[in-house]
Design a protein around this motif. Sequence first.
Motif, short mmCIF file in Angstrom:
data_model
loop_
_atom_site.label_atom_id
_atom_site.label_comp_id
_atom_site.label_asym_id
_atom_site.label_seq_id
_atom_site.Cartn_x
_atom_site.Cartn_y
_atom_site.Cartn_z
N PHE A 1 0.83 -1.21 0.00
CA PHE A 1 0.00 0.00 0.00
C PHE A 1 0.86 1.26 0.00
CE2 PHE A 1 -3.67 -2.39 2.20
CZ PHE A 1 -4.14 -2.84 0.97
N TYR A 2 1.94 1.25 0.77
CA TYR A 2 2.83 2.41 0.80
C TYR A 2 3.43 2.66 -0.57
CZ TYR A 2 6.63 5.54 1.92
OH TYR A 2 7.48 6.61 1.92
N LEU A 3 3.92 1.60 -1.20
CA LEU A 3 4.52 1.76 -2.52
C LEU A 3 3.50 2.25 -3.55
CD1 LEU A 3 6.77 -1.41 -2.65
CD2 LEU A 3 7.53 0.96 -2.48
N LYS A 4 2.26 1.82 -3.41
CA LYS A 4 1.23 2.21 -4.36
C LYS A 4 0.76 3.65 -4.12
CE LYS A 4 -1.80 1.18 -7.56
NZ LYS A 4 -1.40 1.02 -8.93
N LEU A 5 0.65 4.06 -2.85
CA LEU A 5 0.07 5.36 -2.55
C LEU A 5 1.05 6.52 -2.66
CD1 LEU A 5 -2.19 4.41 0.47
CD2 LEU A 5 -2.91 4.98 -1.85
N VAL A 6 2.31 6.29 -2.35
CA VAL A 6 3.29 7.38 -2.37
C VAL A 6 3.98 7.37 -3.73
CG1 VAL A 6 5.33 8.33 -1.26
CG2 VAL A 6 3.60 7.18 0.11
N LYS A 7 3.48 8.17 -4.62
CA LYS A 7 4.00 8.18 -5.99
C LYS A 7 4.97 9.31 -6.25
CE LYS A 7 0.05 5.83 -7.81
NZ LYS A 7 -0.54 5.35 -8.99
N LYS A 8 4.97 10.34 -5.39
CA LYS A 8 5.82 11.50 -5.68
C LYS A 8 7.28 11.25 -5.35
CE LYS A 8 4.61 13.66 -1.31
NZ LYS A 8 3.99 14.78 -0.67
N GLU A 9 7.57 10.26 -4.51
CA GLU A 9 8.96 9.93 -4.20
C GLU A 9 9.52 9.00 -5.27
OE1 GLU A 9 9.80 8.48 -0.30
OE2 GLU A 9 8.24 9.71 0.59
N SER A 10 10.82 9.11 -5.52
CA SER A 10 11.43 8.21 -6.49
C SER A 10 11.67 6.84 -5.83
CB SER A 10 12.76 8.78 -6.99
OG SER A 10 13.74 8.67 -5.99
N MET A 11 11.88 5.85 -6.66
CA MET A 11 12.11 4.50 -6.15
C MET A 11 13.47 4.39 -5.45
SD MET A 11 9.70 2.39 -6.20
CE MET A 11 10.39 0.77 -6.02
N LYS A 12 14.33 5.39 -5.60
CA LYS A 12 15.64 5.36 -4.96
C LYS A 12 15.64 6.01 -3.58
CE LYS A 12 18.12 5.06 -9.28
NZ LYS A 12 19.13 5.62 -10.16
N SER A 13 14.47 6.47 -3.11
CA SER A 13 14.43 7.07 -1.78
C SER A 13 14.53 5.96 -0.72
CB SER A 13 13.13 7.86 -1.59
OG SER A 13 12.03 7.00 -1.53
N GLY B 1 13.20 0.77 1.69
CA GLY B 1 12.83 0.03 2.90
C GLY B 1 11.52 -0.71 2.74
N ALA B 2 10.54 -0.05 2.11
CA ALA B 2 9.24 -0.71 1.88
C ALA B 2 9.40 -1.90 0.95
CB ALA B 2 8.25 0.30 1.32
N MET B 3 10.24 -1.76 -0.06
CA MET B 3 10.45 -2.88 -0.99
C MET B 3 11.15 -4.04 -0.30
SD MET B 3 9.89 -3.97 -4.01
CE MET B 3 9.48 -2.56 -4.97
N MET B 4 12.11 -3.74 0.56
CA MET B 4 12.79 -4.80 1.31
C MET B 4 11.82 -5.47 2.28
SD MET B 4 16.49 -2.98 1.91
CE MET B 4 16.90 -4.04 3.25
#
Length: 78
Positions: A28-40, A45-48
């Motif tokens: 849900f975090y990865l889906k909802l927070v779109k303005k940050e880049s994937m390198k943040s 941390g969410a991906m891990m």
Amino acid sequence: FVPSIRDIFGFIGASAAAMLIFILPSAFYLKLVKKESMKSMQKIGAMMFLILGFVVMIGCMSLIIFDWISNSKKDQGH
């Protein structure tokens, strides 16, 4: 064939607990927070955390299935 309800609750619990604790919040975090880049750091941390959730779920389910197999072999001798 499942010999007891404990086995079913264990299997459902292993999948549901990993989904509720690890997988769904990070997805849900990865889906909802779109303005940050994937390198943040937050998205990394969410991906891990998401990957850890799948590892935990697969590990728990494999241990439960291994327990089913080992218990069925013990029961055949008696």
